[in-house]
Structures are given as C-alpha cells and as structure tokens.
Design a protein around this motif. Structure first.
Motif, PDB file in Angstrom:
ATOM      1  N   ILE A 130     -51.787  42.282   1.297  1.00 25.36           N
ATOM      2  CA  ILE A 130     -50.805  41.328   1.804  1.00 25.36           C
ATOM      3  C   ILE A 130     -49.451  42.043   1.840  1.00 25.36           C
ATOM      4  O   ILE A 130     -49.090  42.734   0.875  1.00 25.36           O
ATOM      5  N   PRO A 131     -48.705  41.898   2.952  1.00 24.24           N
ATOM      6  CA  PRO A 131     -47.397  42.560   3.044  1.00 24.24           C
ATOM      7  C   PRO A 131     -46.386  41.938   2.076  1.00 24.24           C
ATOM      8  O   PRO A 131     -46.403  40.728   1.855  1.00 24.24           O
ATOM      9  N   VAL A 132     -45.527  42.795   1.501  1.00 19.59           N
ATOM     10  CA  VAL A 132     -44.486  42.340   0.575  1.00 19.59           C
ATOM     11  C   VAL A 132     -43.128  42.740   1.131  1.00 19.59           C
ATOM     12  O   VAL A 132     -42.944  43.880   1.561  1.00 19.59           O
ATOM     13  N   PHE A 133     -42.186  41.802   1.123  1.00 21.76           N
ATOM     14  CA  PHE A 133     -40.842  42.058   1.633  1.00 21.76           C
ATOM     15  C   PHE A 133     -39.801  41.899   0.522  1.00 21.76           C
ATOM     16  O   PHE A 133     -40.020  41.164  -0.442  1.00 21.76           O
ATOM     17  N   THR A 134     -38.675  42.586   0.691  1.00 22.60           N
ATOM     18  CA  THR A 134     -37.561  42.464  -0.249  1.00 22.60           C
ATOM     19  C   THR A 134     -36.867  41.118  -0.061  1.00 22.60           C
ATOM     20  O   THR A 134     -36.772  40.617   1.057  1.00 22.60           O
ATOM     21  N   ASN A 135     -36.403  40.538  -1.164  1.00 22.01           N
ATOM     22  CA  ASN A 135     -35.680  39.269  -1.109  1.00 22.01           C
ATOM     23  C   ASN A 135     -34.183  39.527  -0.967  1.00 22.01           C
ATOM     24  O   ASN A 135     -33.516  39.895  -1.921  1.00 22.01           O
ATOM     25  N   HIS A 136     -33.659  39.359   0.241  1.00 27.50           N
ATOM     26  CA  HIS A 136     -32.220  39.507   0.453  1.00 27.50           C
ATOM     27  C   HIS A 136     -31.541  38.155   0.319  1.00 27.50           C
ATOM     28  O   HIS A 136     -32.136  37.114   0.641  1.00 27.50           O
ATOM     29  N   LEU A 137     -30.299  38.158  -0.123  1.00 25.06           N
ATOM     30  CA  LEU A 137     -29.551  36.908  -0.241  1.00 25.06           C
ATOM     31  C   LEU A 137     -29.392  36.265   1.143  1.00 25.06           C
ATOM     32  O   LEU A 137     -29.466  35.045   1.279  1.00 25.06           O
ATOM     33  N   GLN A 138     -29.202  37.084   2.161  1.00 24.23           N
ATOM     34  CA  GLN A 138     -29.095  36.571   3.529  1.00 24.23           C
ATOM     35  C   GLN A 138     -30.500  36.491   4.124  1.00 24.23           C
ATOM     36  O   GLN A 138     -31.098  37.519   4.456  1.00 24.23           O
ATOM     37  N   VAL A 139     -31.007  35.281   4.292  1.00 24.61           N
ATOM     38  CA  VAL A 139     -32.381  35.108   4.755  1.00 24.61           C
ATOM     39  C   VAL A 139     -32.617  35.743   6.131  1.00 24.61           C
ATOM     40  O   VAL A 139     -33.689  36.325   6.362  1.00 24.61           O
ATOM     41  N   PRO A 140     -31.665  35.675   7.079  1.00 21.85           N
ATOM     42  CA  PRO A 140     -31.927  36.307   8.384  1.00 21.85           C
ATOM     43  C   PRO A 140     -32.257  37.800   8.264  1.00 21.85           C
ATOM     44  O   PRO A 140     -32.982  38.343   9.107  1.00 21.85           O
ATOM     45  N   GLN A 141     -31.757  38.450   7.215  1.00 24.61           N
ATOM     46  CA  GLN A 141     -32.112  39.867   7.020  1.00 24.61           C
ATOM     47  C   GLN A 141     -33.604  40.005   6.664  1.00 24.61           C
ATOM     48  O   GLN A 141     -34.284  40.920   7.131  1.00 24.61           O
ATOM     49  N   ILE A 142     -34.101  39.066   5.862  1.00 25.25           N
ATOM     50  CA  ILE A 142     -35.544  39.075   5.564  1.00 25.25           C
ATOM     51  C   ILE A 142     -36.319  38.876   6.873  1.00 25.25           C
ATOM     52  O   ILE A 142     -37.287  39.589   7.158  1.00 25.25           O
ATOM     53  N   ALA A 143     -35.878  37.896   7.659  1.00 24.46           N
ATOM     54  CA  ALA A 143     -36.568  37.595   8.921  1.00 24.46           C
ATOM     55  C   ALA A 143     -36.580  38.815   9.832  1.00 24.46           C
ATOM     56  O   ALA A 143     -37.600  39.118  10.480  1.00 24.46           O
ATOM     57  N   ALA A 144     -35.454  39.532   9.867  1.00 24.68           N
ATOM     58  CA  ALA A 144     -35.376  40.714  10.736  1.00 24.68           C
ATOM     59  C   ALA A 144     -36.368  41.784  10.276  1.00 24.68           C
ATOM     60  O   ALA A 144     -37.020  42.446  11.104  1.00 24.68           O
ATOM     61  N   GLU A 145     -36.514  41.949   8.970  1.00 22.98           N
ATOM     62  CA  GLU A 145     -37.460  42.955   8.474  1.00 22.98           C
ATOM     63  C   GLU A 145     -38.908  42.548   8.754  1.00 22.98           C
ATOM     64  O   GLU A 145     -39.765  43.390   9.004  1.00 22.98           O
ATOM     65  N   ILE A 146     -39.174  41.243   8.687  1.00 27.52           N
ATOM     66  CA  ILE A 146     -40.519  40.762   9.049  1.00 27.52           C
ATOM     67  C   ILE A 146     -40.775  41.066  10.527  1.00 27.52           C
ATOM     68  O   ILE A 146     -41.826  41.592  10.897  1.00 27.52           O
TER      69      ILE A 146
END
Lengths: 207, 207, 207, 207
Positions: free
Chosen positions: A141-157
């Motif tokens: 399962i892919p794991v992503f970093t938790n950024h305070l700015q959610v759009p940054q998480i979305a961009a990495e996804i």
C-alpha cells in the motif's frame, strides 16, 4: 447496502460514517466521506461534524474544479479540509464513485512500520476482497507524508499515481489514516473494512 | 449533537455518558460529567449512578461556591466526589461550558508512562481537533498526583494552571482518568474522544 | 438499574447477562447469574442457554439446600453446573442478594499471573467502587484451583472464606473466570464491571 | 436462538451473520454460513454480500452434489467461493446441520503459531462448551494449508478427516479463518463464539 440510483447517496455516506464512528475510526469529527453523482459533482461531508450522527444538511456538493454547487449544499458549512484529496482521487480514477477517508489507531501505527513510500501487506485471504487473487501475494500500500497543507499531500498523490497505479485502491498518509476508493459506496465501505482488518492483523502480529 | 439553548443540557450529558459507558470509559458508576448553564450554576452527575442509564433525576445543580441549588436537583443525592475539580475548571476557564471526567484503562496506563508532571503526546493528525495546528507538534498533557482527598487534587490543578495554561484543554490524574473541558457539550465530547484515541495509540505503540 | 421489590429480579439478570454477553464475558452459553429473593431461595440461570437472549423461562428457582422450587422454575431445565458456588456464596455472606459469574479472556489471563492463592491488584482509583478507600491500597483477590467437579471448588471456597473474608467481594477460579457478589443486582453488576476493568488494565500493563 | 422446524433457518443464519459482522469476524463480505434442511439440501450465503445486513434473497439452496436448487434460490447469485468446504463437512458428518466459516484477525494470527498440522489449545474451562470434559485437557485443532483453489482445501479436509476425526468440531485454514459445524444453528453459533474466545486468549497470552 444496495446502491440504486433512487436512493440519495448521502444516506449511504451517513450509514457508513455511523458504522465507522462506532468502530472508533471517525472519532472527534475526524475523517471525511464523499460520493460522486452522475453530473460529475460529488457530495462530501462538511468540516467539524460528528460522524456518528450526520444529517442530510451536513454535506456539501462540489464540482471537480472545486466550485461549490449551491443547490443542496448547506449554507454556512466549510468543505472538509481534505477535499483536495477527494478531488485528486476522482480526477485520477474515472471509475471511482466513492472515496472514504478514516483515521483508525491501527492505520496510524502501521504507517510507522516502514520509512519507505510503500508498506508491505501480509498475504491474508482478505486481500481477495481488494482484488488480489494470488497465492501468497506480495502486495503493498502506498504511504505519503503528512503535510500541514493538505493540497501538498494531494499534489504528491497526483504525481505518484499518474506514473504508477497502486495495487489496491487505497493509500496511507503517515499518522493521518487511510483513504480508499471504489466503484460504488458499497465497494468503498467493504474496502475500508478490509484494509482496517489488515492493519489490525499487522499491529497484533508485530507485538 | 447540536447545542441549542432550547435543549435541556442534561440530555446532552446523558447521551455522552451512555456513549462513554459503552466504550468502557465509565464502568461501575465511574466518572462524572457537568455542564454550566447561563446563571453560572452547573449540572453535575450525582454520585453512584450507573452512567449507561442516567435519567434527568440523576443530576445535581450546584453554584460555583459549592452551594447546591434546590430547584431541579434531585433530593437524597450526593454530588460526585470529584465536584471540586469541576468547580476549579469552571473558575479557571470562564469560557468552559462543559467538563467531562472519564476513566479508561488506557488513560490509567499512559499516566504511568512518565514520572514527570507532563506527558508528551505523539504528533498525530488528531491533535488538530484539540486545537494544535502545527506540523509535527510537540504537545504535552499535564499529569497530577491522585490524592485520596479530591479537593487536594483540585487545589494543585488551580495552583498550576493559574501560572501556566495547558496546551490542550485536558489533564490526567495518575491512575484516575482524564478530565477535559470545552466551550460546549459537543466540544467536550469531541475532546474526550480525541484524547482517548491518542491514549489508545500510545498504549499500542508502546507494546 | 434501580432494584425495587416490584420488578421481577429475573429481568435484572436478563439485562445484566445481555450486557455481559455483548462485552464477550458470557459467550457460548458460559457463565451464570443468580439473585436471592425474600424467602431465601434464589433464581439462577439454567444450563446451556445463550446469555445474550435469556427469557424468563430460562431460570431455575432453588432453595439454599439445593432443592429446586417447582413454582416458577421451567421444566426440563438443568440448573447451572456451577450452582454449588452460588449456594456457598449465599451461605457465607448473608447480605449477598446477587452473585454473578462471568468468563472474560482477561480474567483467565490474570489468573495465571501468580501461582499463589491470591493475586495482587494495582492501586487504581477504581478500587473505591469495590469498597477500598485507601491511598495506594494493597489489595488482593483470592484465586482458587479449577477442579472438574465444581462442588470441590465450592468446598474450597467455603473452607477458606470461613477463616478469612476477602478484601473485595470477588474471587477468581484459574482459567475459569471471576465470581462477584453484592447487596443488590446493581452492586453485583457494578462490581463485575469494576473487576473486569482492573483485569483489562493488568493484562495491558503486563505486555 | 431456539431452533424449531417452524422458523426459516435462513433467519438464524442472518442473525448469526449480523452478530459475527459486529464482532469484526465477517467484514468486507468475508465468510459464509450454511444450514442443512430436511431434504438434504442446504442454504448457503451468496458470494459478495455484506454479512451485516443479509436478506432472505441473499442465499442459495444447494444439493449435496453441488447442483443448485432453483426453488428459493435468488437468481443472478453466485454461491460462496467456499461452498466445497461446506459440502465436504456435510458429507463427512451426517449429524451436522449447520456449518459456519468466519475470518477473525485472531484466527489468522493463531494459525501462524505452529508449522504443524495441528494447533494445541490451552486448557481453558471454555473447552467444555466444545464437548471436552476433562481436567487440563490436551486438545488440538486441525490446521490446513490455504490453497488458491478452494476445492483443493476441501479435498485435503476430506482426506484427513476420513482417517481421523478432529477432537472438536472445528478446523483452521492458515490466514483464512476458522470453520465450525454443529447439530443445530444454535450449536454452530456457540462453537464459533467459543473457538474465537480461545483464539483471543491465545493471542493475548502470546504477547
């Protein structure tokens, strides 16, 4: 849990949220559920509502470009802070009709079991329910970093999944729960239950 | 879980207590919930009542100075043994409208994870629900000694919080559960769920 | 959970059994609950009934000497295999009105934490609910051997408690759950919850 | 939970499935329950249905030879992928009336506690409910390999049990849950609860 066009899909989200809340996966208003409707917009839970007792007025209807549809949306409500992740999922996966994000203790724990961008899952029979029909499958399962700015998480996804599709319709954000998507609200509910089952197993196995 | 002025606030306390009881956080009559009303007095659960099945007659109405208001209070009832802690919280925090004290197994366990007066919390996303909007926050919850005489605990809370306000609206008493407070019964319920979630994570992580 | 003389006490036993079943403490028909009535006889759950869905016809009325009272007792029912323990408790403790025996996983686990005849309990606030009002109390629960012949267990309870009364109204049988007793069905229910809470704490602390 | 001939046995399966789902033993449509009726055919849950909300139309009626009985069976439904295991159990044990297969996290964990074909069970009092009336019994549950082709699992069950009957009416498939059978739906439900209790104990004891 049938998913006909005659049922307001928000009722499916309300039922799923109530069940997840009782499991301890959506406590203290955490998490958000959404469902895409035929015109391409989607219903998503508003920010700050207790997930155990949602009502029809606790949802916002949003277009893929982020514009809020007035019709039906409750006034005075803010969309979930994590709306951008739902937008990204619907954009990446045209078949996705529902996207569920919940925060279990176990999802947080397993997100720390690896420093890598992917977490290996054990070869449980339950993986079949997520579409993996192999004997002793190697599944991640892919794991992503938790950024305070959610759009940054979305961009990495968006960036990663544009290149490589995940093996199962699910992703983890570190210390921030799991997100799943499916072709129906029923599928999304089942997938949520299945990944949480696998996380429980992994936590208990580790001890 | 809306909190309008037309609903008897005891109904909110009854619903929260029933939910907490089912979670195993208020077993064997343990714990106590209170809610401040406009005249400055507060409703608090009476001593010795099962928290899973409270009724309107199971509450006492008390003034900030400890005087019991006859109107509405059930006769023959003793106020909770821990009333002095609620009085102290309402006195220290003028915005506090509700104060909830519950006893989970996990709260007791984590209270032993440190000998210090403060317990470090992990940097979980859930801290946002408690008002901590930072990336990887360093957050602590105050820990107090459990004295047989509850007013002594209350005095130590008063003394410490008069000097330093806690980072989150919550405190632990060793081997004696957690106390949270908020600007509404809804907030207090959410905060209770959030701190208990964090304690579950900490216990599971430790193993 | 009030305990007036106007309510058939079997209703209290049914409600308690259903709650305990849902906690996982009376699965697969395990455990038995009883309640003494004014004429000195007591109602006890019949053998082999699911404890989640008891009915008034699932009880037997027994006199202290083991004689079954025809009036009210369902025909064709066998009294619980552990009836002799209930008889012994009522004989030893004239104030006891209710006696509850449940089988949790945790009670079984903690019964193996010592080879001695007594198990030390941690100094939790919850002990107050069991009548122990001390700061950092040294409290023990008696532990008995599990014999295939239940009357032998009952005889050992009778022998030991005739000499020394236990500190709290509860005893463990190794790998066979806990038995509590109280002056009312409400007390017995609260005591059951409290000892099970303490066992959960002990199991989690040990890990 | 009485089992009279006047009640449609599918109602018993629906109630059991709902209870097991709530325990987390049948999440994400996992597991399957069946019940044999007087003509020798049996009702079995259809594939892919959520076990928390089964309806009468979610079952298929099958003859021992695998032929689907049209009368009563819902159209468009596939029998459970694990039907061949149920067929094998009914063929091996003429007294078996009900056969339940559930997937708990704990069943998966304990199936890895041994590399052998049998798993030793602890000498818990609960074994009495499974028919083992000995003091400190040495009891084992058979363990089978999880093959992708379920009929291969069924063949191995048939081969081994034709030679040696198991001590208790239950078997484990590695990483794939437990299967129990009994002379009634009530027995099968109780046996499921009992083996799951024993697995919970084993997992907690191991830690």
């Amino acid at each position: 849990m049938t998913n006909t066009s005659f049922v307001d899909p928000r009722l499916e989200l309300i039922a799923a949220a109530s069940h997840f809340y009782q499991q301890g996966w959506m406590v203290g208003t955490a998490g958000n559920l959404s469902c895409r409707i035929p015109d391409g917009s989607f219903w998503i839970t508003a920010s700050g509502r207790s997930k155990g007792e949602l009502q029809l007025g606790d949802f916002i209807r949003m277009h893929p470009d982020g514009r809020i549809e007035r019709e039906g949306s409750a006034n005075n409500l803010k969309p979930s802070a994590e709306t951008s992740i739902h937008q990204t999922i619907y954009s990446l996966f045209p078949d996705a009709i529902a996207c569920y994000h919940v925060h279990s203790v176990e999802a947080n724990l397993v997100s720390g079991f690896t420093n890598s961008d992917n977490l290996s899952l054990p070869p449980l029979e339950m993986l079949k329910g997520l579409g993996v029909w192999e004997e002793n499958p190697n599944c991640e399962i892919p794991v992503f970093t938790n950024h305070l700015q959610v759009p940054q998480i979305a961009a990495e996804i968006e960036k990663r999944f544009s290149k490589t599709s995940p093996q199962i319709p699910a992703l983890l954000i570190r210390n921030h729960g799991v997100t799943v998507w499916g072709k129906s609200t029923t599928d999304a509910r089942n997938y949520t239950e299945l990944v949480e089952y696998i996380f429980r197993y992994m936590v208990a196995y580790k001890k």
